[in-house]
Design an enzyme around this catalytic site. Sequence first.
Site, PDB file in Angstrom:
ATOM      1  N   CYS A  47     -60.598 -19.386  -9.246  1.00 11.86           N
ATOM      2  CA  CYS A  47     -59.400 -19.112 -10.040  1.00 11.86           C
ATOM      3  C   CYS A  47     -58.144 -19.720  -9.434  1.00 11.86           C
ATOM      4  O   CYS A  47     -57.090 -19.671 -10.048  1.00 11.86           O
ATOM      5  CB  CYS A  47     -59.207 -17.607 -10.196  1.00 11.86           C
ATOM      6  N   CYS A 116     -61.489 -10.200  -7.063  1.00  7.65           N
ATOM      7  CA  CYS A 116     -60.163 -10.379  -6.462  1.00  7.65           C
ATOM      8  C   CYS A 116     -60.072  -9.661  -5.117  1.00  7.65           C
ATOM      9  O   CYS A 116     -59.361 -10.118  -4.217  1.00  7.65           O
ATOM     10  CB  CYS A 116     -59.069  -9.854  -7.380  1.00  7.65           C
TER      11      CYS A 116
END
Length: 137
Positions: A47, A116
């Site tokens: 990402c 994350c």
Amino acid sequence: MSDQEGSRGPMLFYTPQVIDHFTNPRNVGELAPEDTDGYACIGDPGCGDEMKLWIQVRDGRIQRIAFKSYGCPGAISTSSMLTELASGLSVEAASRITDDDVVNALGGIPENKKHCSLLGVQALQAALASYHDKRQE
Ligand code: FES
């Protein structure tokens, strides 16, 4: 299309703890080189998010910790919580922090944001490795 989806895709439901750490992240900043005993910069190629982490170790404990992160709410909030969990711990205890510990401390995080939390944990592991390398020099 479900009720939760609109033209912008599915809504993400963040816990109050995630929103708090995203809007008011703890330990943001960096340590001066002379105060830094361990440092790491970790990126998530999936990402493009990135985290830099500094630690100062005194008497085998993380005395100061600071981070800068470029990323999504999940990256910012988990990085912030990670620094709170690690602060004051022995280096051994800090090395055992998992991404599940971080997610649980935040009261959960949307499933597609779980990766994350790896950013902070991996940055801490790398900063601890750099601390151990420095000590051996
Ligand atoms: Fe990249 Fe959250 S989407 S760390």
